[in-house]
Design an enzyme around this catalytic site. Structure first.
Site, PDB file in Angstrom:
ATOM      1  N   CYS A   1       2.985 -33.438  14.760  1.00  0.00           N
ATOM      2  CA  CYS A   1       1.889 -32.503  14.938  1.00  0.00           C
ATOM      3  C   CYS A   1       0.725 -33.238  15.569  1.00  0.00           C
ATOM      4  O   CYS A   1       0.824 -34.422  15.870  1.00  0.00           O
ATOM      5  CB  CYS A   1       1.471 -31.913  13.596  1.00  0.00           C
TER       6      CYS A   1
ATOM      7  N   ASP B   1      32.434 -21.754  22.483  1.00  0.00           N
ATOM      8  CA  ASP B   1      33.011 -23.023  22.056  1.00  0.00           C
ATOM      9  C   ASP B   1      32.967 -22.985  20.533  1.00  0.00           C
ATOM     10  O   ASP B   1      32.290 -22.145  19.956  1.00  0.00           O
ATOM     11  CB  ASP B   1      32.148 -24.171  22.614  1.00  0.00           C
TER      12      ASP B   1
END
Lengths: 801, 61
Positions: A103, A511
């Site tokens: 952050c 997949d």
């Protein structure tokens, strides 16, 4: 000392429950650390007087923990540093990508730490792109010294070549933004003047005043058109010189003709000028272009970020036994390279010394590592998770198998770039038709005896009224709104034509590993907690994915690993763990490693990987693992099936695993043990028979298939190459974004069609009026603005549905 | 009277254009000094009280 549940390391926030040796701070009983590295990092921060960092930060669950480790040891930052002589002093500059950025407080901490170093003249974190740029007075070889405190804090830094990767994109975006500013300024001012002129028509403005107003408008509009229209003019010229027409051709012509005619009208002192139309059109179009370019560049810059993480220097062992670090480009075949544990391998080669386990998930998509021994081949892009290896280089940088796959992908992408967008298809015949109409109007009026000026005026009125404003906005406006909506849901669109191609999709191929499943193994079945406790005591010492899964499972049942119990633990690459406890030997590993005969044990051909655990006086225990499904996979699959998409699963995994999973989530068509070429062929076959398939996949083995499919999607956890190959990337642990993306694409296409229909209806009404010479400038201005506004409003609907 | 309105108009237009020009110059200046390249950073930095200057921007652009 053990930790109560919920306690975390005061520096890296690692839950202390999984840590065997907790370090307490001598000064403050509140502080507890998971390792000496974290304790040192905390001391460093406190020593600088920056401990507010710990209150300020907001940890990001997706970012890497800032746990200091030695994974970047030996990285020579000076190799990437640029030196410059400035007023007799050497100045060095370095750009880096930060790994472990949580952050803004992280950015603050890094900047503050750099500011304490008197040599650093500039150290700034770009919090949007998570990059660091440092400049210091001194030679380049001080780089490691200057960055050392930041590495000690637990951040990882990767050199990042801004010039090479981003400069072109930044330049283009800056140009668009400047053009937008200029066009906006001009549009606002010219419109203000226009209001005065229009008011003057009804209130009796004198010709002199009106003339002056027109001249002032021209003064503002003409430079603005030249400046802000560059983007369009350039693209139109490129298209024309290649013998093609694109949407920028009619836009450029309309803008240039409108401006030229208005200038002519102003010079002869005529009543009307159309400067406001010209700059207004440019302004609207530039807004669309700019937003569009920003949305896509964000997706692209995150891909570039990932690529930077893999570009690392290589430790080369020289003939005299000493090591030097070189850029990957500088490594040549026949050199010997040292790869430390935990390091990504950046060359192709053969193992010369040592044995280890290699995580090949980037290349194959398989979650379980493979064992390598001297003589085995090793590929760039794989990760060494066991012990250090000496590798004899067979190919490096652009010669590696990885680079070859990247090149194949680029070729496939070029093929897809030839896809013609709807807007482009329209403009191919739109501009010839419009321009012929204008010419016909001119010759028609000449034949019917009008003077050339009147005929010219009517012809230009036709061109202005058919101005492609609404049409040119029809597609980009929708794309911007759709991309914004998708971005809020964690889906990044990378390709401009992706939405359009998605709307045409009639089948979806998934997949398995990492796409329908989360991609890491999870313990299934029950075992006694006594066995599990003993096993995790051993497993906690290993970095193998199955060991980590075992420890995770133990923690979920409230068990804490205690690595001090089993005594000396030894990891045998490709086998398992061996511990010596009170003269007994405990084994945790593969069936073969634990010397369990093939017949014993319950499930011999279990669907997933297994770990065996043997102790004297106990029956051998088998832990089975399964790759966990995404939480909403079955639901989303059912939903897509109901919506009429044909679904298929293409997997490289064993038949048993694939069929079990297919029946569990309800996919009827599935293929197991498929090679990357097999997937590619299957998709090409489908494309040839007229199907439009969306391929969803994550591994590098999926990458050719992703590039071959009509449109493709990757999870954000996918291999970098796959993300680069796909049209869109989605984030999070859920499969929902797939359905969301298809839904938004279909809606977007519907709105685009509405917009285009509207633009044509508008033209169908207005063209005859213009050809007949009945269009007054006021009518033209109002009709054009209203048509643009309707198209924009209609597009905005998409964000709300 | 009519004459003076016209004269005012001339001044006003020039003033309006000059103000607009200042705006455009401001935009170009802020783009050039990279104020648009890190929007998140600017939003967060203002929350930290301890103002500090990371030094003059090195001339690398």
């Amino acid at each position: 000392m053990s930790a109560s549940p919920g306690q975390v390391c005061s520096h890296c926030a690692l839950p202390l429950a999984s840590v065997s040796e907790i370090i307490n701070d001598p000064g403050d009983p509140e502080l507890r650390f998971c390792c000496p590295g974290c304790a040192a990092a905390h001391d460093l921060v406190a020593g600088f007087g920056l401990d507010q960092y710990y209150q300020r930060r907001v940890l990001d669950a997706d970012a890497r923990r800032i746990k200091p480790d030695d994974s970047q040891e030996g990285l020579e930052f000076s190799l990437y540093t640029e030196e410059k002589e400035k007023s007799g002093q050497t100045q060095s500059t370095l750009s880096l990508v930060i790994d472990g950025f949580h952050c803004a407080a992280c950015g603050w901490l890094i900047e503050q730490v750099l500011a304490r170093d008197s040599r650093v003249t500039w150290g700034r974190v770009n919090m949007t792109t998570q990059r660091l740029s440092v400049t210091w007075d001194g030679p380049a070889d001080q780089a490691n010294d200057i960055l050392a405190p930041i590495l000690k804090l637990g951040y990882r830094l990767f050199p990042f070549d801004v010039e090479r990767v981003e400069s072109e994109r930044i330049a283009r975006e800056t140009e668009l933004l400047k053009s937008l500013g200029v066009a906006g300024f001009a549009a606002a001012n010219v419109m203000l003047l226009s209001i005065a002129i229009w008011a003057g028509y009804s209130q009796g403005m004198g010709p002199a005043t009106r003339g002056m107003m027109h001249w002032v408008s021209a003064l503002i509009a003409l430079p603005a058109v030249v400046y802000a229209g560059r983007t369009f003019f350039r693209s139109a010229l490129t298209a024309l010189s290649a013998g093609r027409v694109n949407m920028d051709v009619p836009i450029s012509l309309a803008v240039i003709l409108t401006s030229a005619m208005s200038l002519f009208q102003t010079i002869v002192g005529a009543e009307y000028a159309y400067f406001d139309s010209a700059v207004g059109l440019l302004f609207f179009l530039l807004i669309g272009r700019y937003l569009d370019s920003r949305a896509r560049s964000r997706a692209r810059s995150s891909a570039a970020h990932l690529l930077a993480l893999t570009a690392r220097p290589v430790m080369v062992i020289q003939a005299d036994g000493s090591t030097i670090s070189l850029r990957p480009e500088a490594v040549t075949p026949d050199m010997t390279v040292l790869t430390a544990a935990g390091e990504r391998i950046s060359v192709d080669g053969v193992v010369l010394q040592g044995s280890s386990e290699i995580d090949q998930s980037l290349l194959t998509g398989e979650t379980l590592p493979v064992t390598v021994e001297p003589g085995d081949a090793i590929y760039a892009g794989t990760l060494n998770i066991g012990q250090a290896l000496h590798i004899g280089v067979t190919a490096s940088s652009s010669g590696t198998a990885l680079a070859e796959i990247v090149r194949l992908l680029e070729r496939a992408e070029e093929g897809r770039a030839r896809y013609v967008e709807l807007a482009e298809r329209i403009s191919r015949w739109y501009s010839p038709v419009v321009h012929t109409l204008g010419l016909a109007t001119f010759t028609g009026w000449m034949i019917f005896g009008a003077d050339w000026q009147t005929a010219m005026l009517y012809a230009i009125a036709v061109l202005i009224i058919t101005c492609p404003c609404a049409l040119a906005l029809a597609v980009p406006a929708v794309q911007v709104v759709a991309a914004g909506r998708l971005m809020r849901r964690g889906i990044l669109l990378k390709s401009a034509t992706a939405l359009e191609r998605l709307a045409e999709v009639d089948g979806i191929a998934f997949d398995k590993t990492g796409t329908l499943t989360i991609g890491h193994p999870v313990l299934v079945g029950a075992s006694s907690s006594e066995d599990l406790q003993a096993a995790i005591n051993m497993a906690a010492a290993s970095r193998h994915p199955l060991s980590r899964a075992l420890v995770r499972a133990g923690q979920e049942q409230g068990l804490k690993p205690d690595t001090s119990r089993p005594g000396d633990i030894e990891e045998i690459a490709g086998g398992g763990l061996r511990a010596r406890t009170n003269g007994e030997i405990w084994l945790l590993g593969s069936r073969k490693f634990c010397e369990i005969p093939e017949q014993t044990g319950e499930d011999n051909n279990g669907p997933g990987p297994q770990l065996w655990f043997t102790r004297r006086g106990h029956d051998p225990v088998c832990f089975s693992f399964e790759d966990e499904l995404r939480s909403d996979a079955a639901e989303v699959v059912l939903d897509l099936d109901r919506s009429g998409y044909s679904l298929a699963m293409l997997s490289g995994d064993r038949t048993g695993v694939v069929s079990a999973l297919a029946s569990r989530i309800g996919i009827r068509t599935w293929f197991a043990e498929m090679t990357p070429t097999g997937k590619y062929d299957w998709l090409s076959e489908k494309e040839k028979s007229g199907n439009r398939i969306l391929m969803v996949g994550d591994g590098l083995n999926d990458a050719p298939a992703l590039a071959a499919a009509h449109v493709s999607l990757s999870p954000a956890t996918a291999a970098d190459i796959s993300q680069a190959a796909s049209d869109a990337v989605f984030q999070g642990d859920r499969l929902m974004p797939v359905a969301e993306l298809l839904m938004v694409a279909r809606r977007a296409q519907k709105v685009i069609r509405e917009n285009i229909f509207f633009a044509f209806a508008y033209n169908a009404i207005c063209i005859p009026i213009a050809v007949a010479g009945y269009v007054s400038p006021l009518f033209a201005a109002v009709a054009m603005s209203v048509s643009s506004l309707i198209v924009l409003t209609n597009s905005l609907r998409l964000g709300k549905i | 009277m009519g004459q003076s309105i016209m004269e005012n108009l001339v001044y006003l237009i020039v003033i309006a254009l000059a103000l607009g020009g200042v705006g455009i110059f401001g935009l170009f200046w802020s783009i050039r000094s990279h104020q648009f390249s890190d929007m998140n950073g600017a939003a967060n930095r203002i929350l930290y009280d301890d103002d500090f200057d990371p030094g003059p921007k090195a001339d690398n652009k």
